[in-house]
Design an enzyme around this catalytic site. Structure first.
Site, mmCIF file in Angstrom:
data_model
loop_
_atom_site.group_PDB
_atom_site.id
_atom_site.type_symbol
_atom_site.label_atom_id
_atom_site.label_comp_id
_atom_site.label_asym_id
_atom_site.label_seq_id
_atom_site.Cartn_x
_atom_site.Cartn_y
_atom_site.Cartn_z
ATOM 1 C CD GLU A 154 4.610 3.608 -3.262
ATOM 2 O OE1 GLU A 154 5.216 4.249 -4.135
ATOM 3 O OE2 GLU A 154 3.955 4.147 -2.365
ATOM 4 C CB CYS A 160 0.026 2.570 -6.048
ATOM 5 S SG CYS A 160 1.214 1.415 -5.347
ATOM 6 C CB CYS A 217 -1.688 -2.042 -5.089
ATOM 7 S SG CYS A 217 -1.962 -0.287 -4.868
ATOM 8 C CG HIS A 238 -5.620 3.125 -7.205
ATOM 9 N ND1 HIS A 238 -6.332 3.531 -6.102
ATOM 10 C CD2 HIS A 238 -4.402 2.757 -6.754
ATOM 11 C CE1 HIS A 238 -5.562 3.431 -5.031
ATOM 12 N NE2 HIS A 238 -4.385 2.959 -5.400
ATOM 13 N NE ARG A 254 0.644 -2.193 -0.108
ATOM 14 C CZ ARG A 254 0.778 -2.926 -1.211
ATOM 15 N NH1 ARG A 254 -0.275 -3.203 -1.963
ATOM 16 N NH2 ARG A 254 1.949 -3.405 -1.569
ATOM 17 C CB SER A 283 -1.872 3.032 2.527
ATOM 18 O OG SER A 283 -1.405 1.730 2.274
ATOM 19 C CB CYS A 293 0.993 1.427 -0.515
ATOM 20 S SG CYS A 293 1.157 2.225 -2.106
ATOM 21 C CB CYS A 311 -1.789 3.728 -2.085
ATOM 22 S SG CYS A 311 -1.935 2.564 -3.426
#
Ligand code: HEM
Ligand code: HEM
Ligand code: NFV
Ligand code: SF4
Ligand code: SF4
Ligand code: F3S
Ligand code: MG
Lengths: 548, 221, 381
Positions: free
Chosen positions: A13, A60, A63, A67, A475, A498, A542, A545
């Protein structure tokens, strides 16, 4: 020394660039750069804290729920809101299927082509492929006709002369080692997983209207009402559909993903000694029950010491920007409550060939725990649970280590990271059904509550409140920190999985986990750095992110 | 001048009075229904009720009545008598008008004890009417643009759709909503002033809006 | 350095694979897709396009004739949510799109090649198919400070957008970010983010907003182009009428409750469980044009209002600023804090006026004025 550059790193991503120095066919040093910035932390200031989840969700779309979860937890922490058990369970189901689906997509669609040579699969014998498949799993789609069908499909595709997304890859690279039959089997499952993922993620649609970006979260609970006697709420029909999809999810993980993973891994065991990284692993704990007690334990493992798990404290987290394109905060790391996001680009003017990696070179900040770089993600989750003696985790990890005939130290590697993701996926896929059962149990007792509304109205809030929300995203460990003043967001900072893993160097020059993991990786052909992709992809990067 | 007997004089022609009361009534309806549209109460007992439906229907009916009445009044300002003419609404363009405005203002602010007398509109009021007219235009433009959204392929949307590219959808709603409060503010002011001048001027201010006759000392001062 | 090698690799590929031109229909047949499921796909697409069912055969005929047109997908300041939406597309599935319908020559999230080999694939498609390829753009384009807030392969998003959109048959801005700037462009827009049309004014752009865009609307747009040979009719915001031509509120299944006057008042109350209207919880359906209620998401499973959450207005330009706060129907009045709704300000104003005149009236009663003469009812002037 000439630097090699891989930009874009694809099958991740977002926008990640790797620069690396080679020496003797190995990577001597490496730099990871996030090359896109939006500034959402800044944009959030002054807005309604109850809306923050909806905004941060857009960090993102991969995922896509995580968040939201971290954000509502942060606000609930600030306002001391306790949510009803049903809301907790619904969140767990949403988190569970997000993890499962994300991991499977990662393995097949983002990572597999680092290990699987699709073109070699064209030479496979479908009968032998069927035998191979049957030897590792009793998955029903294991017939020779099935594999022949897939092979024909790919042959026709290749014959069309338009390879689309499969053009220009590193096909035929010496580092590919699977026999044609294993390649064909994995290719078939690549296509099957595409179908599977869009089906199982309908759980998000049932509970939250759509995926990506489900619209169902509320500070204080969830917005999907429960009422077995209504067609506009979670009723028996919808709950049973979720159960069916969870079963489908678990079946695929048990019978396709994990067997494929073990089969592929057995050909690449040398990768259990490559790509170790920083050696510090951190997990925030996840899946709270009605009383807030987590199913997966949290903690940290330092210096690869798997004899003990260290307790963690959010106060010890700081973010550094010495090598990131932000205004310097006086050379020291800032705790997220006091964190700043003040962009200040000092890199080369685009178009550019190389970044100035001695100075600032990334939009990713450098988070540190007690000034140490930490790796987060499935590997950290599994390690922390394993060392803590978490029974379900222990059983699966031991099974996998035994099957591959390696010791626990093999986990500190590119292969270990990829393997741990499968273990994580299996554990969570199995557990998710249990939260559904608990939810159904509550509903049959007549508990339909989904939201605690006492503090919904901002007029009921204190003038100032601070809070943080932690979450184990696919992640890894994700944290949101919020400061609320006069019903508005005063400061909002996210330190994302990330961000930890893609971190650039800090003031002391300590590398981030991607960078550290690349050092020592062998490169067979500098113009086709497949090995860089393997290690980087093992983290499942990602970047949207990471920077946000 | 004082103690001179007053004359009865025909000031407000029928269309002026008719429009005035149509406007007043429709604005009351528009405010009440509009407020409900903005902040509804769950009156509905079953999905087959039509509470909001009717309220919106009254809002739109009143909106049409209001618009037609306003358009008629604008037309009349071109063909009606001197008191209803459009020039009356721009008193600040003439020295005399400005002078009268100042007198009126001084009276309102308790700086002057002499009650200024006017035959037609009092010039301070017409300035307020001008501002009000602007509000009316805002209400009609935003109102019909909002209304047109139910049929985005229709003529009305074709005519007013440009507003959506200029303003955001919600900006338009907010403007429509907020402007209601300005109109309410005007109405309070206006009814009070009418009552005050009725008492003070002895000119039959309020009844003039029914009968058309005002009482005055001479033809024009 | 790697350029020569990449060219050589491409040469080899071309030798191995003799170029053949297949129509979509032929390809599907060769791939073992039955005629029946192909026709089913065509009728689904016909429905998504809001066309009469009788047109399904001509959709099939058109698809039978076209060759897999190349498509390049560029992501800029996005979150990959629209790519993920593509992965969830149901009719056709992403597998069908990638293998059968289009030639997806560049898409960073799914493509096998990386680094300069990936860039080479993009350059080749653009060079070989000038004016014939589709370009899909996800994410906004940062304009501030020379575009330093978004780079791929060392090139700014703006530079890439100009290069790629400029010679595309049509550019599809997927998602609200690419259409209008989206979240990155929300106030104070730290990076100067804008949508594609604003960044590359000369390009032919179709906006498919939504956060993320409904993949059904993407496939329907492409099929529309393939079938009718032109881009669909657009509204004033550059959105296809077939998907954005009606207001959510006018197609919402909860509309009877709105008209009846039955509203959700609290999360989880009887009305919420019973599917009442979410107007008072801040629903922006009355201000949003999108086909969510009819097209729905994830294989027609659901959409926000059906799951008990208000619509956030995600397909409208600058919805992030104009449609927030999310749980209030109207935006905040500029210049006032979030605790002040329009009505509180209005009520304050009205009460203030009334108060002022009450005082004025009281003072008037006390004062001694020089009033004009009394009237004589019988004299006419
Ligand atoms: C003095 C004149 C008017 C007043 C005070 C008034 C007041 C209001 C108010 C307060 C609202 C609620 C807005 C909200 O909170 O969303 C409203 C809605 C509305 N008004 Fe008016 N309005 C007036 C004139 C008009 C006119 C001339 C039209 C033209 C058709 C109109 C059409 C509408 C429409 C379409 C709505 C939205 C209805 C809905 O969403 O269901 N209004 N009005
Ligand atoms: C009890 C209610 C009301 C009374 C007693 C009343 C009285 C009057 C009187 C006496 C006049 C003529 C005075 C002059 O222009 O100097 C007048 C004019 C006017 N009133 Fe009212 N009014 C009432 C309600 C309203 C309302 C609710 C509105 C609108 C919000 C309104 C708007 C106007 C306007 C625009 C004029 C100028 C008329 C024209 O030239 O067409 N009135 N009113
Ligand atoms: N890193 C990251 Fe995420 C995850 N998982 C979020 O917190 O990917 Ni988009
Ligand atoms: S429109 Fe929404 S889903 Fe698409 S890139 Fe932007 S934030 Fe992500
Ligand atoms: S839920 Fe929203 S879109 Fe549906 S009727 Fe109510 S206000 Fe309109
Ligand atoms: S938030 Fe977006 S998805 Fe549809 S229902 Fe509203 S437009
Ligand atoms: Mg941050």
């Amino acid at each position: 020394m000439a630097k090699i550059v891989v930009d874009p790193i694809t099958r991740i991503e977002g926008h990640l660039r790797i620069e690396a120095e080679l020496s003797d066919g190995k990577i001597a040093d490496a730099w990871a750069s996030g090359t896109m910035f939006r500034g959402i932390e800044k944009i959030l200031q002054g807005r309604d804290p109850r809306d923050a989840w909806f905004w941060t969700q857009r960090f993102c779309g991969v995922c896509t729920t995580v968040h939201s979860i971290a954000s509502i937890r942060a606000v609930e922490d600030a306002l001391k809101i306790k949510i009803p058990p049903n809301a907790q369970l619904i969140r767990n189901i949403i988190i569970g299927i997000q993890n499962t689906q994300d991991h499977v997509i990662h393995f097949y669609h983002l990572h597999a082509l680092d290990w699987v040579d699709i073109t070699s699969g064209l030479k496979a014998d479908p009968v032998k492929t069927a035998q191979l498949a049957a030897s590792i799993s009793d998955w029903p789609n294991n017939s020779a006709t099935y594999f022949k069908g897939v092979q024909d499909k790919i042959k026709a595709f290749v014959a069309s002369g338009r390879l689309g997304p499969f053009a220009n890859a590193y096909w035929g690279h010496p580092a590919y080692r699977l026999p044609p039959e294993a390649n064909l089997m994995a290719t078939a499952h690549y296509l099957e997983a595409l179908e599977w993922q869009k089906d199982v993620i309908k759980i998000h649609a049932i509970l939250g209207s759509k995926n990506p970006h489900p619209q169902t979260f509320l500070v204080g609970g969830m917005s999907i009402p429960i009422d077995p006697d209504s067609q506009n709420a979670l009723n028996a029909d919808k709950l049973m559909e979720i159960r069916r999809l969870l079963k489908k999810s678990q079946d695929f993980v048990e019978k396709v993903y994990v067997p494929d993973l073990l089969a592929v891994a057995s050909f690449y065991k040398d990768w259990a000694a490559i790509g170790a990284g920083v050696g510090n692993y951190m997990c925030y704990s996840e899946f709270p029950d009605a009383n807030g007690k987590p199913w997966l334990p949290g903690g940290a493992i330092l210096n690869r010491d798997i004899t003990r798990v260290v307790a963690i404290d959010q106060k010890k987290i700081t973010e550094h920007v010495d090598h990131s394109w932000y205004e310097d905060a006086g050379g020291k790391g800032l705790h997220p409550f006091d964190g700043e996001t003040k962009p200040n680009y000092t890199g080369p003017k685009p178009p550019y060939e190389h970044l100035d990696t001695d100075k600032k070179y990334s939009w990713v900040k450098a988070p540190r725990y007690e000034e140490k770089a930490m790796e987060v993600g499935p590997l950290s989750r599994v390690l922390v649970a394993y060392v803590s003696g978490h029974p379900e985790t222990k059983a699966v990890v031991d099974m996998v280590l035994k099957k591959l005939d390696v010791g626990p130290a093999a986990l500190f590697s590119t292969l270990g990271r990829t393997g741990a993701r499968g273990i994580d996926c299996l554990l969570i896929a199995r557990q998710t059904t249990k939260w559904l059962d608990e939810l159904i149990g509550n509903i049959s007792k007549g508990d339909y509550r989904i939201h605690s509304g006492e503090l919904w109205d901002p007029a009921t809030w204190p003038a100032e409140a601070n809070g943080y929300g932690w979450h184990e995203a696919p992640r890894g460990g994700l944290g949101h920190w919020i400061k609320i003043k006069d019903q508005k967001i005063l400061n909002y900072q996210a330190v994302v999985p990330s961000t930890w893993n893609a971190s650039p160097r800090d003031a002391k020059g300590q590398r981030g986990p991607y960078e550290a993991a690349l050092v020592g990786t062998p490169i067979a052909d500098a113009s086709k750095p497949l090995e860089i992709l393997r290690t980087i992809h093992s983290f499942d990067p990602c970047l949207a992110c990471a920077v946000h | 001048m004082p103690n001179q007997p007053k004359f009865k004089r025909y000031v407000w022609q029928l269309p002026v009075r008719w429009c005035h009361w149509t406007n007043a009534l429709s604005i009351v309806v528009l405010c009440v229904t509009g407020f409900f549209i903005g902040t509804p109460i769950s009156f509905g007992g079953s999905p087959s009720d039509f509470t909001m439906g009717w309220i919106r229907f009254f809002h739109f009916t009143a909106a049409y009545a209001f618009t037609v009445s306003l358009a008629s009044r604008v037309l009349w300002s071109l063909i009606g008598n001197e008191f209803s003419g459009w020039r009356a609404f721009f008193p600040f363009f003439s020295a005399k008008g400005r002078d009268k405005m100042l007198k009126m203002l001084r009276y309102y602010l308790f700086l002057d004890r002499e009650v200024p007398e006017t035959i037609g509109h009092n010039p301070l009021a017409t300035t307020a009417y001008l501002a009000l007219f602007f509000l009316y235009m805002v209400m009609i433009a935003t109102g019909f643009a909002l209304y047109a959204q139910h049929a985005p392929h229709g003529v009305m949307h074709a005519a007013l759709g440009f507003m959506y590219t200029l303003f955001s959808n919600q900006g338009m709603r907010l403007t429509h909503h907020l402007s209601m409060w300005f109109i309410v503010g005007f109405a309070i002011n206006h009814i009070y002033s009418a009552w005050l001048m009725d008492i003070k001027e002895h000119g039959g201010e309020i009844s003039s809006m029914f009968s058309g006759y005002k009482f005055t000392v001479k033809k024009e001062d | 350095m790697g350029k020569k090698r990449a060219d050589a690799a491409r040469g080899r590929q071309a030798e191995d694979l003799e170029e053949r031109h297949y129509s979509v229909g032929e390809l599907l047949k060769e791939r073992g897709v039955s005629r029946r499921s192909f026709l089913k796909f065509c009728s689904t697409v016909t429905a998504a396009l809001a066309l009469p069912a009788s047109l399904a055969p001509s959709v099939a005929r058109a698809l039978d004739q076209v060759q897999r047109p190349p498509l390049v997908w560029l992501e800029f300041q996005g979150c990959t949510g629209d790519s993920e939406a593509l992965l969830r597309s149901a009719n056709p599935t992403v597998g069908e799109i990638v293998l059968d319908i289009l030639s997806v020559d560049y898409h960073e999230t799914i493509m096998a090649a990386a680094g300069h080999q990936a860039e080479a694939a993009l350059d080749k498609t653009i060079a070989d198919n000038k004016g014939k390829y589709f370009c899909v753009i996800e994410g906004s384009i940062p304009m501030k400070d020379g575009g330093v807030y978004g780079c791929v392969g060392g090139k700014s998003h703006l530079e890439r957008a100009r290069q790629v959109c400029g010679s595309a048959a049509a550019t599809i801005a997927i998602g609200t970010c690419a259409s209008y700037g989206g979240i990155a462009a929300a106030s104070p827009n730290p990076t100067g983010a804008v949508g594609v049309k604003e960044a590359v004014p000369g390009a032919t752009v179709i906006n498919l907003p939504g956060c993320p865009c409904n993949a059904d609307n993407l496939t329907a747009t492409i099929v529309h182009y393939l079938v009718f040979g032109k881009i669909p009719a657009l509204d004033g915001h550059g959105r296809p009428l077939f998907a954005y031509g009606k207001r959510i509120h006018d197609n919402c299944e909860r509309r009877p409750h709105f008209d009846a006057g039955q509203y959700v008042e609290h999360w989880g109350d009887d009305g919420h469980r019973g599917g009442f209207c979410l107007y008072k919880m801040g629903c922006k359906g009355p201000a949003t044009f999108h086909n969510c209620p009819t097209q729905r998401y994830n294989g027609k499973t659901s959409w926000p209002v059906a799951a008990g959450h208000p619509c956030a207005g995600c397909s409208e330009p600058s919805f992030w600023d104009t449609m927030s706060p999310m749980y209030r129907r109207l935006p905040n009045v500029p210049g006032f804090g979030i605790e002040h709704s329009a009505d509180m300000i209005g009520l304050g104003l009205a009460a203030g006026t009334a108060g002022a005149f009450a005082v004025h009236g009281a003072l008037n009663a006390l004062r001694k004025d020089k009033e004009p003469a009394n009237r004589d009812e019988n004299k006419e002037g």
